[in-house]
Design a protein around this motif. Structure first.
Motif, PDB file in Angstrom:
ATOM      1  N   VAL A 327       0.802  -1.306   0.310  1.00 52.91           N
ATOM      2  CA  VAL A 327      -0.305   0.570   0.029  1.00 52.91           C
ATOM      3  C   VAL A 327       0.381   1.185   0.099  1.00 52.91           C
ATOM      4  N   THR A 328       0.483   1.928  -1.052  1.00 54.46           N
ATOM      5  CA  THR A 328       1.912   3.779  -0.969  1.00 54.46           C
ATOM      6  C   THR A 328       0.462   4.204  -1.426  1.00 54.46           C
ATOM      7  N   ILE A 329       1.079   5.804  -0.630  1.00 54.36           N
ATOM      8  CA  ILE A 329       0.560   6.661  -1.449  1.00 54.36           C
ATOM      9  C   ILE A 329       1.956   7.784  -2.289  1.00 54.36           C
ATOM     10  N   GLU A 330       0.740   8.397  -3.444  1.00 52.32           N
ATOM     11  CA  GLU A 330       1.930   8.579  -4.513  1.00 52.32           C
ATOM     12  C   GLU A 330       1.098  10.036  -4.683  1.00 52.32           C
ATOM     13  N   GLY A 331       1.581  10.953  -4.299  1.00 51.20           N
ATOM     14  CA  GLY A 331       1.227  12.895  -4.246  1.00 51.20           C
ATOM     15  C   GLY A 331      -0.511  11.991  -3.961  1.00 51.20           C
ATOM     16  N   ASP A 332      -1.633  12.802  -4.787  1.00 51.94           N
ATOM     17  CA  ASP A 332      -2.544  12.636  -3.908  1.00 51.94           C
ATOM     18  C   ASP A 332      -3.317  11.648  -4.762  1.00 51.94           C
ATOM     19  N   VAL A 333      -2.926  10.119  -4.643  1.00 47.48           N
ATOM     20  CA  VAL A 333      -3.357   8.763  -4.781  1.00 47.48           C
ATOM     21  C   VAL A 333      -3.018   7.670  -3.655  1.00 47.48           C
ATOM     22  N   LEU A 334      -4.209   6.840  -3.589  1.00 45.82           N
ATOM     23  CA  LEU A 334      -3.763   5.949  -2.360  1.00 45.82           C
ATOM     24  C   LEU A 334      -3.875   4.453  -3.290  1.00 45.82           C
ATOM     25  N   GLN A 335      -2.648   3.357  -3.366  1.00 45.29           N
ATOM     26  CA  GLN A 335      -2.810   2.523  -4.751  1.00 45.29           C
ATOM     27  C   GLN A 335      -2.823   1.471  -3.841  1.00 45.29           C
ATOM     28  N   VAL A 336      -2.950   0.364  -4.156  1.00 40.91           N
ATOM     29  CA  VAL A 336      -3.066  -1.405  -3.800  1.00 40.91           C
ATOM     30  C   VAL A 336      -2.483  -2.045  -4.571  1.00 40.91           C
ATOM     31  N   ARG A 337      -1.627  -2.715  -4.324  1.00 38.79           N
ATOM     32  CA  ARG A 337      -1.135  -3.699  -5.214  1.00 38.79           C
ATOM     33  C   ARG A 337      -1.028  -4.905  -4.906  1.00 38.79           C
ATOM     34  N   ALA A 339      -0.756  -9.228  -4.890  1.00 40.10           N
ATOM     35  CA  ALA A 339       0.235 -10.278  -4.832  1.00 40.10           C
ATOM     36  C   ALA A 339       0.716 -10.173  -6.189  1.00 40.10           C
ATOM     37  N   CYS A 340       0.269 -10.407  -7.042  1.00 39.02           N
ATOM     38  CA  CYS A 340       0.274 -10.836  -8.616  1.00 39.02           C
ATOM     39  C   CYS A 340       1.012  -9.366  -9.456  1.00 39.02           C
ATOM     40  N   GLY A 341       0.426  -8.839  -8.858  1.00 39.10           N
ATOM     41  CA  GLY A 341       0.776  -7.364  -9.722  1.00 39.10           C
ATOM     42  C   GLY A 341      -0.464  -6.039 -10.093  1.00 39.10           C
ATOM     43  N   GLU A 342      -1.601  -6.655  -9.768  1.00 38.06           N
ATOM     44  CA  GLU A 342      -2.149  -5.989 -10.562  1.00 38.06           C
ATOM     45  C   GLU A 342      -2.730  -4.887  -9.393  1.00 38.06           C
ATOM     46  N   THR A 343      -2.976  -3.971  -9.348  1.00 37.27           N
ATOM     47  CA  THR A 343      -3.122  -2.389  -8.463  1.00 37.27           C
ATOM     48  C   THR A 343      -4.570  -2.151  -8.499  1.00 37.27           C
ATOM     49  N   LEU A 344      -5.186  -1.443  -7.594  1.00 34.32           N
ATOM     50  CA  LEU A 344      -6.242  -0.825  -7.275  1.00 34.32           C
ATOM     51  C   LEU A 344      -6.208   0.901  -6.712  1.00 34.32           C
ATOM     52  N   GLN A 345      -6.603   2.251  -7.264  1.00 34.83           N
ATOM     53  CA  GLN A 345      -6.540   3.278  -7.263  1.00 34.83           C
ATOM     54  C   GLN A 345      -6.871   3.928  -6.381  1.00 34.83           C
ATOM     55  N   MET A 346      -7.528   4.967  -5.638  1.00 37.28           N
ATOM     56  CA  MET A 346      -8.312   6.198  -5.427  1.00 37.28           C
ATOM     57  C   MET A 346      -7.809   7.498  -5.376  1.00 37.28           C
ATOM     58  N   ALA A 347      -8.621   8.123  -5.347  1.00 44.55           N
ATOM     59  CA  ALA A 347      -8.560   9.604  -4.780  1.00 44.55           C
ATOM     60  C   ALA A 347      -8.114  10.179  -3.410  1.00 44.55           C
ATOM     61  N   PHE A 348      -7.076  10.591  -3.057  1.00 41.65           N
ATOM     62  CA  PHE A 348      -6.359  10.301  -1.105  1.00 41.65           C
ATOM     63  C   PHE A 348      -5.814  11.874  -0.803  1.00 41.65           C
ATOM     64  N   ASP A 349      -6.585  12.175   0.242  1.00 43.34           N
ATOM     65  CA  ASP A 349      -5.127  13.598   0.571  1.00 43.34           C
ATOM     66  C   ASP A 349      -3.981  13.211   0.876  1.00 43.34           C
ATOM     67  N   GLY A 350      -3.018  13.396  -0.025  1.00 44.28           N
ATOM     68  CA  GLY A 350      -1.678  12.907   0.442  1.00 44.28           C
ATOM     69  C   GLY A 350      -1.394  13.934   1.644  1.00 44.28           C
ATOM     70  N   ALA A 351      -1.539  14.573   1.462  1.00 43.14           N
ATOM     71  CA  ALA A 351      -1.059  16.249   2.270  1.00 43.14           C
ATOM     72  C   ALA A 351      -1.648  15.545   3.975  1.00 43.14           C
ATOM     73  N   PHE A 352      -2.461  14.197   4.414  1.00 47.05           N
ATOM     74  CA  PHE A 352      -2.638  14.179   5.322  1.00 47.05           C
ATOM     75  C   PHE A 352      -1.778  13.569   6.672  1.00 47.05           C
ATOM     76  N   PHE A 353      -0.631  12.654   5.910  1.00 50.09           N
ATOM     77  CA  PHE A 353      -0.239  11.957   6.866  1.00 50.09           C
ATOM     78  C   PHE A 353       1.275  12.645   6.368  1.00 50.09           C
ATOM     79  N   ALA A 354       1.733  14.028   5.979  1.00 48.15           N
ATOM     80  CA  ALA A 354       2.990  14.553   5.399  1.00 48.15           C
ATOM     81  C   ALA A 354       2.860  15.495   6.248  1.00 48.15           C
ATOM     82  N   THR A 355       1.716  16.309   7.359  1.00 46.62           N
ATOM     83  CA  THR A 355       1.995  17.033   8.438  1.00 46.62           C
ATOM     84  C   THR A 355       2.578  16.832   9.194  1.00 46.62           C
TER      85      THR A 355
END
Length: 355
Positions: A327-337, A339-355
């Motif tokens: 699970v990663t946050i890239e910019g304003d996108v939350l991405q779930v990868r 085990a076989c390499g497939e991915t899901l994405q959702m808009a996310f407040d990328g600054a939420f955990f950065a402050t």
């Protein structure tokens, strides 16, 4: 109930009970995400003990976490068992937010809670602030999820998983005390191993295990892939403030009222700063969790403010999507990868955990 405070944005709705500060409901597209115990609202509820147990549902903020053996407070503290007053509420087409303050102080500290929703994001954002006070204080979030037909768990990198004695209940499957760096092979009571990445995998047990974040971690996460519900729930935290994730595995191990062996398939994902199940007093001194190299309590001070950020995101699980690998946050996108390499994405407040 009319006395619940509610906010809504896009396809998501949250209802909070100010009498306890308890998030009673989190709905995504009209579907309930959080668990409610079967006795809530019945005549059997008072047999559960503390108010938060009588109303066991959703998510709540415990401060202190678990046994309150330092200050005069019920299990999980006044933050989970007494009223919160509204501070602010805003809602428009794109964003909804509500803030509350705990009416009681905790070790002379004030606690505020802010919940937020955003259109286009199936995410519940939570921020708690603890200001002032004196002494050492533990805390943890307490979201609960039920798995009708089981599922898979995945985690951000952990340095270790461990249990401390005694066990919560006589009916348990894990060994107490025990320690393992392999989450799929934790020592079990019978001398074998228990896979913490799958739940439930056996009936009639109540267990509690603490996972310690990897050294240097900033974002911690737990991903829960639920088979029958067809979703992937991602619970995210600021690992710098909440270095442990405590898993409550509640699967029919309490046969007494009001549990009656019916509380099954329930997983608590309890992110916080605590000494596992050892209680508030133990967290202030030497303990098994602290020995792994992480803090087990916050140090309160009159001029200090602690900020705890937490989020719950919900994805629809596509057919054939395997276990979560990352699970990663890239910019304003939350991405779930997967085990076989497939991915899901959702808009996310990328600054939420950065402050």
């Amino acid at each position: 109930m009319s006395d619940w405070a509610r906010i809504k944005a896009g396809a998501c709705e949250v209802a909070i009970d100010p009498a306890l500060g308890n998030i009673r409901r989190f709905l995504v597209k009209g579907r309930e995400i959080l668990h409610t115990a079967h006795w809530v609202g019945t005549e059997a509820a008072p047999m559960a003990g503390a108010l938060i147990d009588q109303h066991l549902a959703g998510d709540f903020f415990a401060a202190p976490f678990g046994a309150s053996d330092v200050i005069d407070a019920p299990n999980h503290g006044w933050s989970a068992n007494s009223p919160w007053s509204g501070v602010a509420r805003s809602q428009d087409d794109d964003h909804a937010e509500i803030s509350l303050m705990l009416d009681s102080d905790v070790m002379e500290a004030t606690i505020t809670k802010t919940l937020g929703l955003k259109d286009g994001q199936a995410v519940l954002y939570q921020t708690h602030e603890i200001s002032g006070g004196q002494g050492d204080l533990t805390f943890a979030h307490h979201p609960m999820f039920r798995m009708e037909a089981g599922g898979h768990l995945a985690f951000s990198p952990k340095r270790v998983a461990l249990t401390t004695a005694p066990a919560l209940e006589p009916a348990h499957l894990l060994a107490y005390p025990a320690r393992s760096t392999n989450l799929s092979a934790f020592p079990s009571r019978d001398g074998g191993v228990f896979d913490l990445t799958r739940f439930p995998s056996a009936d009639g047990h109540e267990d509690f295990v603490t996972l310690v974040e990897a050294e240097g971690a900033t974002l911690g996460w737990t991903a829960l892939t639920r088979s029958a519900e067809g979703d992937i729930i991602v619970v995210l935290k600021d690992a710098r403030v909440a270095p442990v994730t405590m898993l409550w595995l509640s699967n029919g191990g309490r046969d007494y009222a009001p549990w009656d062996g019916r509380h099954t398939g329930v997983l608590g994902i309890e992110d916080g700063c605590a000494a596992g199940a050892l209680g508030h007093a133990a967290a202030s001194g030497d303990n098994a969790i602290a020995a792994e190299g992480v803090a087990t309590a916050l140090t309160l001070d009159a001029d200090m403010r602690h900020t705890m950020r937490h989020a719950i995101a919900v994805f629809d699980a596509p057919d054939g999507f395997g276990p979560v690998a990352d699970v990663t946050i890239e910019g304003d996108v939350l991405q779930v990868r997967g085990a076989c390499g497939e991915t899901l994405q959702m808009a996310f407040d990328g600054a939420f955990f950065a402050t």
